[in-house]
Design a protein around this motif. Structure first.
Motif, PDB file in Angstrom:
ATOM      1  N   GLU A 212       0.684  -1.258   0.142  1.00 45.44           N
ATOM      2  CA  GLU A 212       0.196   0.213   0.107  1.00 45.44           C
ATOM      3  C   GLU A 212       0.844   1.348   0.175  1.00 45.44           C
ATOM      4  N   HIS A 213       1.648   1.479   0.859  1.00 50.49           N
ATOM      5  CA  HIS A 213       2.339   2.561   0.807  1.00 50.49           C
ATOM      6  C   HIS A 213       3.694   2.801  -0.072  1.00 50.49           C
ATOM      7  N   ARG A 214       4.314   1.625  -0.611  1.00 49.79           N
ATOM      8  CA  ARG A 214       5.216   1.971  -1.342  1.00 49.79           C
ATOM      9  C   ARG A 214       4.657   2.166  -2.781  1.00 49.79           C
ATOM     10  N   SER A 215       3.457   1.742  -3.272  1.00 53.42           N
ATOM     11  CA  SER A 215       2.754   1.939  -4.623  1.00 53.42           C
ATOM     12  C   SER A 215       2.531   3.444  -4.470  1.00 53.42           C
ATOM     13  N   LEU A 216       1.707   3.777  -3.396  1.00 55.00           N
ATOM     14  CA  LEU A 216       1.493   5.595  -3.211  1.00 55.00           C
ATOM     15  C   LEU A 216       2.581   6.377  -3.159  1.00 55.00           C
ATOM     16  N   ALA A 217       3.640   5.825  -2.389  1.00 57.45           N
ATOM     17  CA  ALA A 217       4.914   6.731  -2.464  1.00 57.45           C
ATOM     18  C   ALA A 217       5.679   6.712  -3.921  1.00 57.45           C
ATOM     19  N   LYS A 218       5.475   5.543  -4.814  1.00 55.65           N
ATOM     20  CA  LYS A 218       5.904   5.637  -6.197  1.00 55.65           C
ATOM     21  C   LYS A 218       5.048   6.601  -6.906  1.00 55.65           C
ATOM     22  N   GLU A 219       3.714   6.587  -6.681  1.00 55.82           N
ATOM     23  CA  GLU A 219       2.683   7.344  -7.414  1.00 55.82           C
ATOM     24  C   GLU A 219       2.904   8.848  -6.951  1.00 55.82           C
ATOM     25  N   LEU A 220       3.236   9.212  -5.648  1.00 54.42           N
ATOM     26  CA  LEU A 220       3.270  10.553  -5.336  1.00 54.42           C
ATOM     27  C   LEU A 220       4.590  11.175  -5.228  1.00 54.42           C
ATOM     28  N   GLY A 221       5.644  10.423  -5.221  1.00 55.33           N
ATOM     29  CA  GLY A 221       7.010  10.887  -5.150  1.00 55.33           C
ATOM     30  C   GLY A 221       7.409  11.285  -3.951  1.00 55.33           C
TER      31      GLY A 221
ATOM     32  N   TRP B 206       2.668   6.083   7.165  1.00 57.80           N
ATOM     33  CA  TRP B 206       1.825   5.319   7.605  1.00 57.80           C
ATOM     34  C   TRP B 206       0.900   4.589   6.702  1.00 57.80           C
ATOM     35  N   THR B 207       0.562   3.397   7.273  1.00 58.90           N
ATOM     36  CA  THR B 207       0.012   2.424   6.254  1.00 58.90           C
ATOM     37  C   THR B 207      -1.202   1.786   7.223  1.00 58.90           C
ATOM     38  N   ASN B 208      -2.460   1.648   6.382  1.00 57.37           N
ATOM     39  CA  ASN B 208      -3.791   0.840   7.020  1.00 57.37           C
ATOM     40  C   ASN B 208      -3.876  -0.512   6.618  1.00 57.37           C
ATOM     41  N   ALA B 209      -2.659  -0.878   5.944  1.00 54.03           N
ATOM     42  CA  ALA B 209      -2.697  -2.362   5.359  1.00 54.03           C
ATOM     43  C   ALA B 209      -2.933  -3.460   6.280  1.00 54.03           C
ATOM     44  N   MET B 210      -2.316  -3.137   7.503  1.00 51.61           N
ATOM     45  CA  MET B 210      -2.280  -4.386   8.642  1.00 51.61           C
ATOM     46  C   MET B 210      -2.777  -3.578   9.977  1.00 51.61           C
ATOM     47  N   PHE B 211      -3.312  -4.494  10.837  1.00 49.35           N
ATOM     48  CA  PHE B 211      -3.694  -4.339  12.023  1.00 49.35           C
ATOM     49  C   PHE B 211      -4.207  -3.049  12.294  1.00 49.35           C
TER      50      PHE B 211
ATOM     51  N   THR C  49       5.223   2.910   9.178  1.00 46.28           N
ATOM     52  CA  THR C  49       5.813   2.225   8.230  1.00 46.28           C
ATOM     53  C   THR C  49       7.427   1.861   8.627  1.00 46.28           C
ATOM     54  N   TYR C  50       7.510   2.674   9.809  1.00 49.35           N
ATOM     55  CA  TYR C  50       9.058   2.840  10.094  1.00 49.35           C
ATOM     56  C   TYR C  50       9.820   1.459   9.825  1.00 49.35           C
ATOM     57  N   GLN C  51       9.149   0.427  10.629  1.00 49.76           N
ATOM     58  CA  GLN C  51       9.856  -1.001  10.522  1.00 49.76           C
ATOM     59  C   GLN C  51       9.380  -2.002   9.627  1.00 49.76           C
TER      60      GLN C  51
ATOM     61  N   TYR D 199      -8.293   9.558  -0.851  1.00 47.87           N
ATOM     62  CA  TYR D 199      -7.872   8.649   0.065  1.00 47.87           C
ATOM     63  C   TYR D 199      -6.083   8.325   0.091  1.00 47.87           C
ATOM     64  N   ARG D 200      -5.581   8.726   1.270  1.00 50.97           N
ATOM     65  CA  ARG D 200      -4.117   8.455   1.635  1.00 50.97           C
ATOM     66  C   ARG D 200      -4.198   7.855   3.237  1.00 50.97           C
TER      67      ARG D 200
END
Length: 837
Positions: A46-55, A60-65, A70-72, A709-710
């Motif tokens: 989730e956050h990698r694809s958005l980071a690539k798209e937004l540059g 932060w990610t909502n993908a888990m838990f 996203t620090y670790q 959404y971000r």
């Protein structure tokens, strides 16, 4: 100049050739399937694809838990210029070629710092790079661990140079090594290695005190402290955010008060740091340590390749199985729950390490010898509880780490250093005859160990493993497996014996004057390469590489994933619980959807508490509803996954009409067992002032701006006729750790609801509500990283240009043995003149 640098060019070229030869399929565009990498892609998609798209980075990610930083999941590298140095070590190659090349180059730099002959240094570097432990880790996908270990030699080179009074070079190498080591982001490995450096420091202090050189020792320590702080500062953007995050995780202090007696914790949520039992799960037994010398002495792995002559293979054939040339057998029977391979260091390398205990003198020997002992003890965890429990409770930060067996990755860096110093001592000795007896003793010790496991071990051990009962239930003939375990112990012990005798024989021939050292170095280098290469092929071979298209099939959506995604065009509007996988230990579903579960070894403490109480053994529907769990993926007919929609999911945000004030954190989480989360919010009394006078009645609307959404910037639109309390299905992370709330662009205070979620007072009328994740730890860390990494980089460039040609003196290569030049006799007449004078 060419003669001076030629050995180094040859060394680096050799490292490159070996790396390319082993990982040749990489150059064909193929990749290796790695279990943890597949997990990581699910965690990070989730956050990698958005980071690539937004540059720009997404923190932060909502993908888990339900949501987490996203620090670790991915390393925060912003501001750290050492990433360019890391790339330079790779020589333009991606991993694995670039990674293994880096490890060999770094070890070679260490060898040059120890004034080791380049050809001996080359042997040690290859042994370090080809250590089987590295290949097992790479196959499993533990890339950060290997990267961290790869830079350990640079740190050691800095320490050694500093204590050898080369303060400038030592400080630079130490700062660079520490910076790159922490940049790789496996703090546990860094911590273990620094524990061994304490041993080095004590040994050096004793030696310098005896020589009356305490001032020089103090200067070296001062240089290393300053350089270390700069190296650590280069990763401040990652370290500050990680430290802040760790305080809110299951590795930090517990939130709930536990009614228990000392020593009865049931999980890491109940203690500061990790629970002892949980942290020590992967503890080596004594036999596991011997696998560093004899690969399959303990079976090595749960999927060890066996040929058609094995009893396991024959049993499967008798039962009608269609098999190829090899079969993966569950041979491991050591103390660990399971493992994917042996931490094998190499037979000759271990033998030379033993020899180094006799040959080598000084602080470096004591550091390496006691460092190996310390790491062996640490790796045994609960199987040497008397010492390890004391260290676990006493040493700072040690209780933050689990899997103590992983410390052998550090041991694998220490052993080849002393091994090469043993060779150097033999090469430089003026009294080679005095070295023969220690050679006999060392070879005798190594050979005796191998002979014991070859001839006594197969009749002494029962070769039973705790998992054998499950194998029997699955229809396997456990007696056949146990017979193969005994056979592999014997065969690998004899294999180790042969390599030890060959290595010892080469060195004996040199000490007796029967062989030139160039052939000894070449022979040991070749034997070590063959030895490790053969064992490594059991875990990574060319057949394990697949085309990228084949690799990407692991990330193709299942029919159930496609069904949900077709109904929900935006993953930010729902969450999924997938019970067809290990809900809290698998992240594959998180690749496609935001989930209630997932996998991460350091979950936020609050979600772990809720999982333990309400979502582990049974599912509390009220809790799942407030987490916006809109879909379940369950096992349907014919064991095929199917989608089940949850009509009670509360959405991204909702208004409540009742507030229940609770006095403690325990009361706050207990309330989830009784309240209707759709209408009632349990609020801790610490927020009493914020909710004073509020009379909610749940009128009006609150809608989520799904099209914007971000995960780190959430937008809602509200319209109410009176002041209301809104609850958001977003995980609480705070206070003051980055999440800020805004109403119509003005920053406002928010509060916690239901132990786990965020809540906010919404004024009457139409408003735009925003939650933005903007942690100051990241912003401050980025600046510090930039300053410190720039200082290291500029210092490195300056040294290479101004000082390296003068200070880095290269030993003469071992090509031929130099013969003593006969003394020139002086004329008799001249002698008589001198006598007259």
């Amino acid at each position: 100049m060419l003669k001076r640098i030629l050995p180094h060019i040859i060394a680096i070229a050799s490292f490159l050739v070996i790396s390319i030869a082993y990982f040749a399929p990489q150059l064909q565009g193929k990749v290796l399937r790695q279990g943890d990498i597949v997990q990581n892609r699910g965690m990070a998609e989730e956050h990698r694809s958005l980071a690539k798209e937004l540059g720009e980075p997404i923190l932060w990610t909502n993908a888990m838990f339900g949501g987490m930083p996203t620090y670790q999941i991915t390393t925060v590298q912003d501001g750290n210029l050492l990433r360019f140095v890391n790339r330079a070590f790779h020589f333009g190659f991606r991993d694995p070629i670039g990674l293994f090349l880096t490890s060999m180059i770094c070890f070679y730099i260490l060898m040059m710092s120890l004034n080791v002959n380049p050809w001996i240094g080359m042997v040690g570097s290859i042994a370090f790079g080809l250590t089987t432990n590295n290949f097992v880790l790479y196959e499993a996908g533990h890339l950060t661990k290997i990267q961290t270990i790869a830079f350990i030699p640079l740190i050691a080179a800095g320490v050694i140079n500093a204590f050898n009074r080369k303060y400038l070079l030592g400080g630079l190498l130490f700062a660079l090594g520490v910076g790159l080591n922490i940049f790789a982001n496996h703090v546990q490995m860094s911590y273990y290695f620094f524990l061994t450096l304490v041993v080095f420091g004590v040994a050096q202090l004793i030696i310098d005190a005896r020589k009356g050189e305490i001032v020089a020792f103090g200067k070296a320590v001062g240089v290393l402290l300053i350089a270390g702080l700069i190296g650590i500062g280069s990763s401040a953007s990652n370290l500050l955010t990680t430290y802040e995050y760790s305080q809110s995780t299951m590795r930090g202090a517990p939130i709930l008060e536990q009614e228990r007696t000392a020593g009865t914790a049931t999980s890491s949520s109940e203690v500061e740091g990790l629970d002892w039992e949980y942290a020590m799960t992967w503890s080596n037994g004594t036999l596991d340590l011997f696998s560093t010398f004899i690969p399959r002495v303990n079976g090595s792995s749960g999927a060890e390749p066996l040929g058609s002559d094995s009893e396991f293979y024959k049993d499967l054939r008798r039962k009608g199985a269609q098999l190829g040339g090899e079969v993966a057998a569950p041979l491991y029977w050591g103390a660990l729950p399971f493992t994917s391979g042996s931490p094998y260091f190499g037979a000759i390398i271990v033998f030379l390490f033993i020899l180094g205990l006799f040959y080598v003198k000084g602080a470096v020997k004591w550091w390496l010898a006691l460092g190996v002992v310390l790491t062996f003890i640490l790796s045994m965890g609960m199987n040497m509880a008397g010492i390890n429990k004391l260290l676990f409770d006493t040493l700072p930060l040690l209780n933050k780490f689990r899997t103590p067996n992983s410390v052998l990755s550090v041991t694998a860096a220490l052993v080849p250093i002393l091994s090469m110093l043993a060779l150097v001592t033999a090469y430089r000795s003026d009294n080679k005859e005095s070295l023969v007896r220690p050679l006999y003793i060392s070879a005798g010790i190594a050979a005796a160990i191998a002979l014991f496991f070859a001839f006594v071990g197969p009749g002494m051990f029962d070769f039973a493993a705790p998992g054998d009962a499950r194998l029997t239930q699955a229809g396997y003939d456990v007696s056949a497996i146990q017979a193969d375990r005994a056979t592999e112990m014997r065969s690998d012990a004899l294999r180790t014996l042969i390599f030890v005798l060959l290595g010892a024989g080469l060195l004996w021939a040199y000490l007796k004057g029967k062989l030139k050292f160039v052939w000894v170095a070449a022979g040991i280098g070749l034997l070590t390469t063959v030895d490790l290469w053969q064992v490594n092929q059991r875990y990574i071979s060319k057949d394990d590489f697949v085309t990228r298209n084949n690799y990407n099939t692991a990330f193709n959506p299942r029919p159930v994933d496609q069904q949900i995604m077709s109904a929900e065009p935006n993953r930010g509007t729902y969450r999924v619980m997938d019970v067809t996988i290990d809900v809290y230990n698998a992240a594959s579903t998180s690749y496609f959807h935001n989930t209630v579960g997932g996998y991460h070894p350091a979950k936020l403490q609050r979600i772990q508490d809720v999982i333990d109480r309400y979502l582990s053994n049974s599912f509390n529907q009220e809790v799942l509803d407030m987490l916006n769990t809109k879909y379940f993926i369950i096992q349907g007919q014919n064991n095929q996954p199917q989608v089940q929609q949850n009509p009670g999911a509360l959405g991204n945000a909702w208004f409540v009409d009742t507030i229940r004030t609770v006095p403690t954190a325990n009361a706050e989480i207990d309330a989830l067992a009784t309240i209707n989360t759709a209408t009632t919010a349990a609020i801790h009394q610490e927020y009493q002032d914020q909710i004073a006078g509020l009379d909610p009645n749940a009128n009006g609307t609150i809608t989520f701006a799904a099209d914007l959404y971000r995960p780190d910037h959430l937008i809602y639109n509200t319209n109410t006729s009176s002041e209301q309390l809104a609850v958001f299905s977003e995980i609480w992370y705070g206070p003051d750790k980055g999440w800020n709330a805004y109403i119509d662009g003005e920053k406002v205070s928010y509060l916690r609801a239901n132990y786990l979620l965020r809540a906010l007072k919404i004024p009457a009328g139409e408003h735009k509500v925003e939650f933005i994740f903007e942690p100051s730890s990241y912003a401050n860390g980025k600046v510090i990283s930039l300053i410190c990494s720039a200082l290291i980089l500029l210092s490195l460039i300056g040294y290479l240009v101004l000082f390296m040609p003068k200070e880095w003196k290269v030993n003469e290569p071992v090509v031929v043995e130099k013969k003593a030049t006969p003394a020139v006799k002086k004329p008799t007449a001249r002698k008589s003149k001198k006598r007259k004078k």
